[in-house]
Design a protein around this motif. Structure first.
Motif, short mmCIF file in Angstrom:
data_model
loop_
_atom_site.label_atom_id
_atom_site.label_comp_id
_atom_site.label_asym_id
_atom_site.label_seq_id
_atom_site.Cartn_x
_atom_site.Cartn_y
_atom_site.Cartn_z
N SER A 155 26.63 17.26 43.44
CA SER A 155 27.52 16.32 42.76
C SER A 155 28.97 16.63 43.16
N GLY A 156 29.90 15.83 42.65
CA GLY A 156 31.31 16.06 42.91
C GLY A 156 31.70 15.82 44.35
N ARG A 157 32.78 16.47 44.79
CA ARG A 157 33.30 16.28 46.15
C ARG A 157 32.29 16.72 47.20
N ALA A 158 31.60 17.83 46.95
CA ALA A 158 30.59 18.30 47.90
C ALA A 158 29.47 17.28 48.03
N GLY A 159 29.11 16.63 46.94
CA GLY A 159 28.07 15.62 46.99
C GLY A 159 28.50 14.39 47.79
N LEU A 160 29.77 14.00 47.64
CA LEU A 160 30.27 12.86 48.42
C LEU A 160 30.24 13.17 49.91
N LEU A 161 30.61 14.41 50.27
CA LEU A 161 30.57 14.79 51.67
C LEU A 161 29.13 14.83 52.18
N LEU A 162 28.21 15.30 51.36
CA LEU A 162 26.81 15.30 51.76
C LEU A 162 26.34 13.87 52.04
N ASP A 163 26.72 12.93 51.19
CA ASP A 163 26.33 11.54 51.40
C ASP A 163 26.82 11.04 52.76
N ARG A 164 28.05 11.41 53.13
CA ARG A 164 28.59 10.97 54.42
C ARG A 164 27.87 11.67 55.58
N MET A 165 27.51 12.94 55.38
CA MET A 165 26.79 13.66 56.42
C MET A 165 25.41 13.05 56.66
N LEU A 166 24.72 12.70 55.60
CA LEU A 166 23.40 12.07 55.75
C LEU A 166 23.54 10.69 56.38
N ALA A 167 24.55 9.94 55.96
CA ALA A 167 24.76 8.61 56.52
C ALA A 167 25.03 8.67 58.02
N ALA A 168 25.65 9.75 58.49
CA ALA A 168 25.98 9.88 59.91
C ALA A 168 24.73 9.97 60.77
N ILE A 169 23.60 10.39 60.19
CA ILE A 169 22.34 10.46 60.96
C ILE A 169 21.33 9.44 60.45
N GLY A 170 21.82 8.41 59.77
CA GLY A 170 20.97 7.31 59.36
C GLY A 170 20.14 7.56 58.12
N LEU A 171 20.55 8.50 57.28
CA LEU A 171 19.81 8.77 56.05
C LEU A 171 20.69 8.48 54.85
N ALA A 172 20.08 8.44 53.69
CA ALA A 172 20.81 8.23 52.43
C ALA A 172 20.21 9.14 51.38
N ARG A 173 21.00 9.46 50.39
CA ARG A 173 20.54 10.33 49.31
C ARG A 173 19.25 9.80 48.69
N GLU A 174 19.15 8.49 48.54
CA GLU A 174 17.99 7.90 47.88
C GLU A 174 16.73 7.97 48.73
N THR A 175 16.86 8.23 50.04
CA THR A 175 15.70 8.22 50.92
C THR A 175 15.17 9.60 51.24
N VAL A 176 15.81 10.65 50.71
CA VAL A 176 15.35 12.03 50.95
C VAL A 176 15.13 12.71 49.61
N LEU A 177 14.48 13.85 49.65
CA LEU A 177 14.25 14.65 48.44
C LEU A 177 15.25 15.79 48.45
N ILE A 178 16.09 15.86 47.41
CA ILE A 178 17.16 16.85 47.34
C ILE A 178 16.91 17.81 46.19
N SER A 179 17.06 19.10 46.46
CA SER A 179 16.84 20.10 45.42
C SER A 179 17.72 21.31 45.67
N THR A 180 17.59 22.32 44.81
CA THR A 180 18.30 23.59 44.95
C THR A 180 17.31 24.74 44.80
N VAL A 181 17.62 25.87 45.41
CA VAL A 181 16.76 27.04 45.31
C VAL A 181 16.68 27.50 43.86
N ILE A 182 17.83 27.58 43.20
CA ILE A 182 17.91 28.03 41.81
C ILE A 182 18.10 26.81 40.91
#
Length: 290
Positions: free
Chosen positions: A159-186
């Motif tokens: 979430s937050g600024r890091a999440g917005l940058l992640l969205d742009r990084m995924l978009a750069a390779i043709g993906l979107a947050r809604e089309t992948v499974l996102i999680s955290t180790v902890i």
């Protein structure tokens, strides 16, 4: 000194937000209290009362008593507060986590099991339990380290600024947050955004490994130092571990994974974006190969 009554509601909200970002978990009094002096006064008062009480008891004991002694009522049972409850030993917590994870037959069941699990002390200070979100059907998985303060407030990973940058990084390779499974180790944010301890990471391991096993991704993108070290079993920095495909064992099969820099690291060191772009391209190429 500026007091709370001198501030506007907007200024108070901004101050509380600043404290939350800094990892403040508890609020204290506005004015300092000298607990040492307070304790000294209480001890002095007890020392004054003790001789008087002893003299009174001696005088009462010298006189015969004709009254029957009434038995004192038993003290009420003590109720332990949640913070006073004994902690589960680490080895038992790991066993419980493994049993809960292996018992889940779907991501939905696993999410319920993680939310109900009480064997990790990180849960007591976190607002949210972060679990996999997005679309598992495409078999593409993105994993970060532990929830940030933004994640803990929003209840969603990245979430937050890091999440917005992640969205742009995924978009750069043709993906979107809604089309992948996102999680955290902890699943739970550590207090003050500290790194999880070795026992805490071991307790959480069965849950993230079971997430990968149930999602059956064809490739996994790992973000950050902690995540790469956690899955690769090495102690190098992300600059040494990134950009190389490795198999991570989950259940009875291995899944190819590649690590790259976390979006938060790219926000503080924009010059590293070129390295992250190479890793993203390698990830996209792997997905294209099927």
């Amino acid at each position: 000194m500026i007091t709370a009554r001198d501030m506007t509601p907007a200024e108070l909200a901004a101050l509380l937000h600043f404290h939350a970002e800094a990892g403040v978990e508890w609020l204290v009094e506005d004015d300092p209290v000298n607990r040492i002096a307070e304790f000294a006064e209480q001890r002095a008062a007890r020392n004054v009362r003790a001789p008087a009480a002893a003299a009174l008891a001696a005088s009462e004991g010298a006189q015969p008593s004709t009254a029957r002694t009434r038995p004192s009522a038993p003290p009420p049972p003590k109720t332990a507060s949640p913070s006073a409850l004994p902690a589960i030993p680490d080895e038992h917590a790991i066993t419980e986590a493994r049993f809960a994870a292996e018992s889940a037959r779907s991501l939905s069941e696993l999410g319920t099991a993680v939310a109900a699990f009480a064997g990790c002390n990180l849960k007591t200070s976190a607002r949210s339990t972060i679990f996999a979100s997005g679309e598992p059907a495409n078999r593409i998985m993105v994993i970060g380290p532990m929830p940030s303060a933004d994640d803990d407030r929003e209840g969603v990973a990245f979430s937050g600024r890091a999440g917005l940058l992640l969205d742009r990084m995924l978009a750069a390779i043709g993906l979107a947050r809604e089309t992948v499974l996102i999680s955290t180790v902890i699943p739970w944010r550590p207090p003050g955004d500290r790194a999880p301890s070795v026992p805490e990471a071991a307790i959480c391991r069965p849950f993230i490994e079971r997430q990968i096993e149930l999602a059956e991704p064809k490739a996994v993108l790992l973000f950050g130092n902690f995540t790469a070290r956690f899955f690769f079993g090495e102690t190098g920095t992300i600059h040494a571990l990134r950009g190389e495909w490795r198999d991570i064992a989950c259940g009875n099969h291995a899944v190819p994974a590649i690590a790259t820099l976390h979006p938060q690291e790219l926000l503080t060191a924009p010059a590293s974006k070129a390295l992250a772009w190479r890793d993203l391209k390698a990830f996209a190429d792997r997905l294209a190969e099927g």
